[in-house]
Design a protein around this motif. Sequence first.
Motif, PDB file in Angstrom:
ATOM      1  N   ASP A  50     -32.268  -2.305 -13.056  1.00 45.64           N
ATOM      2  CA  ASP A  50     -32.339  -0.872 -12.773  1.00 45.64           C
ATOM      3  C   ASP A  50     -31.093  -0.120 -13.224  1.00 45.64           C
ATOM      4  OD1 ASP A  50     -34.760  -1.478 -11.643  1.00 45.64           O
ATOM      5  OD2 ASP A  50     -34.106  -1.158  -9.574  1.00 45.64           O
ATOM      6  N   SER A  51     -29.917  -0.670 -12.906  1.00 48.58           N
ATOM      7  CA  SER A  51     -28.683   0.020 -13.270  1.00 48.58           C
ATOM      8  C   SER A  51     -28.551   0.160 -14.788  1.00 48.58           C
ATOM      9  CB  SER A  51     -27.468  -0.702 -12.688  1.00 48.58           C
ATOM     10  OG  SER A  51     -27.465  -2.057 -13.096  1.00 48.58           O
ATOM     11  N   HIS A  52     -28.962  -0.847 -15.527  1.00 47.52           N
ATOM     12  CA  HIS A  52     -28.934  -0.788 -16.989  1.00 47.52           C
ATOM     13  C   HIS A  52     -29.889   0.299 -17.479  1.00 47.52           C
ATOM     14  CE1 HIS A  52     -29.849  -2.034 -21.158  1.00 47.52           C
ATOM     15  NE2 HIS A  52     -28.576  -2.389 -21.154  1.00 47.52           N
ATOM     16  N   ARG A  53     -31.042   0.372 -16.870  1.00 48.42           N
ATOM     17  CA  ARG A  53     -32.025   1.393 -17.249  1.00 48.42           C
ATOM     18  C   ARG A  53     -31.479   2.791 -16.989  1.00 48.42           C
ATOM     19  NH1 ARG A  53     -37.420  -0.367 -14.416  1.00 48.42           N
ATOM     20  NH2 ARG A  53     -38.145   1.551 -15.410  1.00 48.42           N
ATOM     21  N   HIS A  54     -30.752   2.970 -15.893  1.00 49.09           N
ATOM     22  CA  HIS A  54     -30.145   4.276 -15.593  1.00 49.09           C
ATOM     23  C   HIS A  54     -29.144   4.658 -16.686  1.00 49.09           C
ATOM     24  CE1 HIS A  54     -30.693   3.630 -10.943  1.00 49.09           C
ATOM     25  NE2 HIS A  54     -31.826   3.551 -11.602  1.00 49.09           N
ATOM     26  N   ARG A  55     -28.313   3.691 -17.057  1.00 46.74           N
ATOM     27  CA  ARG A  55     -27.271   3.926 -18.060  1.00 46.74           C
ATOM     28  C   ARG A  55     -27.876   4.255 -19.416  1.00 46.74           C
ATOM     29  NH1 ARG A  55     -24.042   0.448 -20.682  1.00 46.74           N
ATOM     30  NH2 ARG A  55     -25.046  -1.348 -19.767  1.00 46.74           N
ATOM     31  N   VAL A  56     -28.851   3.456 -19.826  1.00 51.22           N
ATOM     32  CA  VAL A  56     -29.498   3.672 -21.117  1.00 51.22           C
ATOM     33  C   VAL A  56     -30.216   5.018 -21.134  1.00 51.22           C
ATOM     34  CG1 VAL A  56     -31.336   2.806 -22.637  1.00 51.22           C
ATOM     35  CG2 VAL A  56     -29.681   1.226 -21.657  1.00 51.22           C
ATOM     36  N   ALA A  57     -30.725   5.453 -19.991  1.00 51.80           N
ATOM     37  CA  ALA A  57     -31.407   6.743 -19.908  1.00 51.80           C
ATOM     38  C   ALA A  57     -30.441   7.916 -20.093  1.00 51.80           C
ATOM     39  CB  ALA A  57     -32.133   6.865 -18.569  1.00 51.80           C
ATOM     40  N   GLY A  58     -29.127   7.653 -19.964  1.00 52.96           N
ATOM     41  CA  GLY A  58     -28.159   8.705 -20.233  1.00 52.96           C
ATOM     42  C   GLY A  58     -27.210   9.034 -19.103  1.00 52.96           C
ATOM     43  N   ALA A  59     -27.267   8.303 -17.988  1.00 50.58           N
ATOM     44  CA  ALA A  59     -26.348   8.584 -16.882  1.00 50.58           C
ATOM     45  C   ALA A  59     -24.905   8.415 -17.350  1.00 50.58           C
ATOM     46  CB  ALA A  59     -26.627   7.649 -15.708  1.00 50.58           C
ATOM     47  N   GLN A  60     -24.052   9.343 -16.976  1.00 49.22           N
ATOM     48  CA  GLN A  60     -22.631   9.264 -17.319  1.00 49.22           C
ATOM     49  C   GLN A  60     -21.956   8.139 -16.536  1.00 49.22           C
ATOM     50  OE1 GLN A  60     -21.352  11.187 -19.675  1.00 49.22           O
ATOM     51  NE2 GLN A  60     -19.303  10.321 -19.534  1.00 49.22           N
ATOM     52  N   GLN A  61     -22.290   8.038 -15.240  1.00 49.87           N
ATOM     53  CA  GLN A  61     -21.771   6.972 -14.399  1.00 49.87           C
ATOM     54  C   GLN A  61     -22.917   6.359 -13.612  1.00 49.87           C
ATOM     55  OE1 GLN A  61     -18.549   9.065 -12.211  1.00 49.87           O
ATOM     56  NE2 GLN A  61     -17.211   7.540 -13.169  1.00 49.87           N
ATOM     57  N   VAL A  62     -22.806   5.050 -13.390  1.00 47.90           N
ATOM     58  CA  VAL A  62     -23.753   4.334 -12.552  1.00 47.90           C
ATOM     59  C   VAL A  62     -22.938   3.524 -11.557  1.00 47.90           C
ATOM     60  CG1 VAL A  62     -25.590   2.601 -12.464  1.00 47.90           C
ATOM     61  CG2 VAL A  62     -25.459   4.176 -14.416  1.00 47.90           C
ATOM     62  N   LEU A  63     -23.174   3.743 -10.282  1.00 48.59           N
ATOM     63  CA  LEU A  63     -22.502   2.988  -9.242  1.00 48.59           C
ATOM     64  C   LEU A  63     -23.521   2.032  -8.658  1.00 48.59           C
ATOM     65  CD1 LEU A  63     -19.888   4.290  -6.806  1.00 48.59           C
ATOM     66  CD2 LEU A  63     -21.527   2.589  -6.065  1.00 48.59           C
ATOM     67  N   LEU A  64     -23.222   0.764  -8.726  1.00 52.45           N
ATOM     68  CA  LEU A  64     -24.096  -0.291  -8.223  1.00 52.45           C
ATOM     69  C   LEU A  64     -23.438  -0.862  -6.982  1.00 52.45           C
ATOM     70  CD1 LEU A  64     -26.588  -2.093  -8.775  1.00 52.45           C
ATOM     71  CD2 LEU A  64     -25.121  -3.500 -10.217  1.00 52.45           C
ATOM     72  N   ALA A  65     -24.158  -0.889  -5.858  1.00 51.45           N
ATOM     73  CA  ALA A  65     -23.557  -1.318  -4.595  1.00 51.45           C
ATOM     74  C   ALA A  65     -24.450  -2.295  -3.859  1.00 51.45           C
ATOM     75  CB  ALA A  65     -23.293  -0.101  -3.714  1.00 51.45           C
ATOM     76  N   SER A  66     -23.800  -3.230  -3.154  1.00 50.97           N
ATOM     77  CA  SER A  66     -24.500  -4.165  -2.274  1.00 50.97           C
ATOM     78  C   SER A  66     -23.593  -4.429  -1.081  1.00 50.97           C
ATOM     79  CB  SER A  66     -24.800  -5.483  -3.012  1.00 50.97           C
ATOM     80  OG  SER A  66     -23.616  -6.238  -3.165  1.00 50.97           O
ATOM     81  N   GLY A  67     -24.034  -5.291  -0.207  1.00 47.83           N
ATOM     82  CA  GLY A  67     -23.227  -5.658   0.938  1.00 47.83           C
ATOM     83  C   GLY A  67     -22.043  -6.540   0.576  1.00 47.83           C
ATOM     84  N   THR A  68     -21.967  -6.996  -0.651  1.00 48.98           N
ATOM     85  CA  THR A  68     -20.909  -7.895  -1.105  1.00 48.98           C
ATOM     86  C   THR A  68     -19.873  -7.213  -1.978  1.00 48.98           C
ATOM     87  OG1 THR A  68     -22.547  -9.646  -1.129  1.00 48.98           O
ATOM     88  CG2 THR A  68     -20.483 -10.101  -2.239  1.00 48.98           C
ATOM     89  N   ARG A  69     -20.321  -6.289  -2.853  1.00 52.46           N
ATOM     90  CA  ARG A  69     -19.391  -5.633  -3.794  1.00 52.46           C
ATOM     91  C   ARG A  69     -20.031  -4.373  -4.334  1.00 52.46           C
ATOM     92  NH1 ARG A  69     -21.485  -9.990  -6.272  1.00 52.46           N
ATOM     93  NH2 ARG A  69     -19.726 -11.239  -5.592  1.00 52.46           N
ATOM     94  N   TRP A  70     -19.201  -3.564  -4.969  1.00 53.02           N
ATOM     95  CA  TRP A  70     -19.739  -2.433  -5.705  1.00 53.02           C
ATOM     96  C   TRP A  70     -19.014  -2.331  -7.040  1.00 53.02           C
ATOM     97  CZ3 TRP A  70     -16.758   1.802  -7.104  1.00 53.02           C
ATOM     98  CH2 TRP A  70     -15.569   2.004  -6.405  1.00 53.02           C
ATOM     99  N   ALA A  71     -19.686  -1.748  -8.006  1.00 52.39           N
ATOM    100  CA  ALA A  71     -19.118  -1.587  -9.340  1.00 52.39           C
ATOM    101  C   ALA A  71     -19.500  -0.214  -9.865  1.00 52.39           C
ATOM    102  CB  ALA A  71     -19.632  -2.666 -10.285  1.00 52.39           C
ATOM    103  N   LEU A  72     -18.531   0.448 -10.467  1.00 51.08           N
ATOM    104  CA  LEU A  72     -18.763   1.747 -11.068  1.00 51.08           C
ATOM    105  C   LEU A  72     -18.636   1.605 -12.575  1.00 51.08           C
ATOM    106  CD1 LEU A  72     -19.161   4.819 -10.893  1.00 51.08           C
ATOM    107  CD2 LEU A  72     -16.672   5.023 -10.651  1.00 51.08           C
ATOM    108  N   MET A  73     -19.698   1.894 -13.260  1.00 47.98           N
ATOM    109  CA  MET A  73     -19.684   1.838 -14.722  1.00 47.98           C
ATOM    110  C   MET A  73     -19.662   3.269 -15.246  1.00 47.98           C
ATOM    111  SD  MET A  73     -22.448  -1.207 -15.243  1.00 47.98           S
ATOM    112  CE  MET A  73     -23.437  -0.689 -13.853  1.00 47.98           C
ATOM    113  N   THR A  74     -18.757   3.546 -16.152  1.00 50.88           N
ATOM    114  CA  THR A  74     -18.628   4.867 -16.745  1.00 50.88           C
ATOM    115  C   THR A  74     -18.848   4.739 -18.241  1.00 50.88           C
ATOM    116  OG1 THR A  74     -17.045   5.517 -15.056  1.00 50.88           O
ATOM    117  CG2 THR A  74     -17.078   6.827 -17.073  1.00 50.88           C
ATOM    118  N   GLU A  75     -19.777   5.510 -18.757  1.00 57.79           N
ATOM    119  CA  GLU A  75     -20.058   5.518 -20.190  1.00 57.79           C
ATOM    120  C   GLU A  75     -19.144   6.516 -20.870  1.00 57.79           C
ATOM    121  OE1 GLU A  75     -22.253   3.652 -22.132  1.00 57.79           O
ATOM    122  OE2 GLU A  75     -22.241   2.512 -20.274  1.00 57.79           O
ATOM    123  N   LEU A  76     -18.437   6.082 -21.888  1.00 62.95           N
ATOM    124  CA  LEU A  76     -17.569   6.988 -22.626  1.00 62.95           C
ATOM    125  C   LEU A  76     -18.363   7.839 -23.607  1.00 62.95           C
ATOM    126  CD1 LEU A  76     -14.499   4.692 -23.336  1.00 62.95           C
ATOM    127  CD2 LEU A  76     -14.732   6.482 -21.607  1.00 62.95           C
TER     128      LEU A  76
END
Length: 163
Positions: A50-76
């Motif tokens: 899902d997060s990859h699909r969001h990014r490919v669709a054009g999202a500038q940033q995608v924040l992926l979160a769970s009970g264990t960790r979170w990651a913020l991906m920013t597309e330049l």
Amino acid sequence: MNIYGVVGYKNAGKTGLMERLVTDITGRGFTVSTLKHAHHTFDVDQPGKDSHRHRVAGAQQVLLASGTRWALMTELRDAPEPPLTDLLAQLDPVELVLVEGYKRDSHAKIEAFRGETGNPLIARDDDTVRAVASDCPLDLDRPVFDLNDTKAIADFILSEVGL
């Protein structure tokens, strides 16, 4: 935050040294974060997720979160790569940030060096390289550590940053 770099050419042992330093220094009770420069395109996401699909669709940033960790991906997109200082500002405060790469920046560094690679020493022409971790003897005007002597290298870095 204290910042210290690990630099060297490809196959010099940078990542292994970083891994050992993080283990050693966190084992002493210090908080450590790392920042690694990649010279190639990389992807922490997986096609079809899902997060990859969001990014490919054009999202500038995608924040992926769970009970264990979170990651913020920013597309330049077409924006230039941000400087090290801007990236460091994104990190939560810790006692030490170890930076792998960014050899041209002005922070203090230790160089990982393997004689078998045939690469030149960065330290010879760069005063920001305060020491070298090598698998062979070197004649330098600064400390040279055995590449596998993690404790001595960690002691040196912690002393350099005042921890």
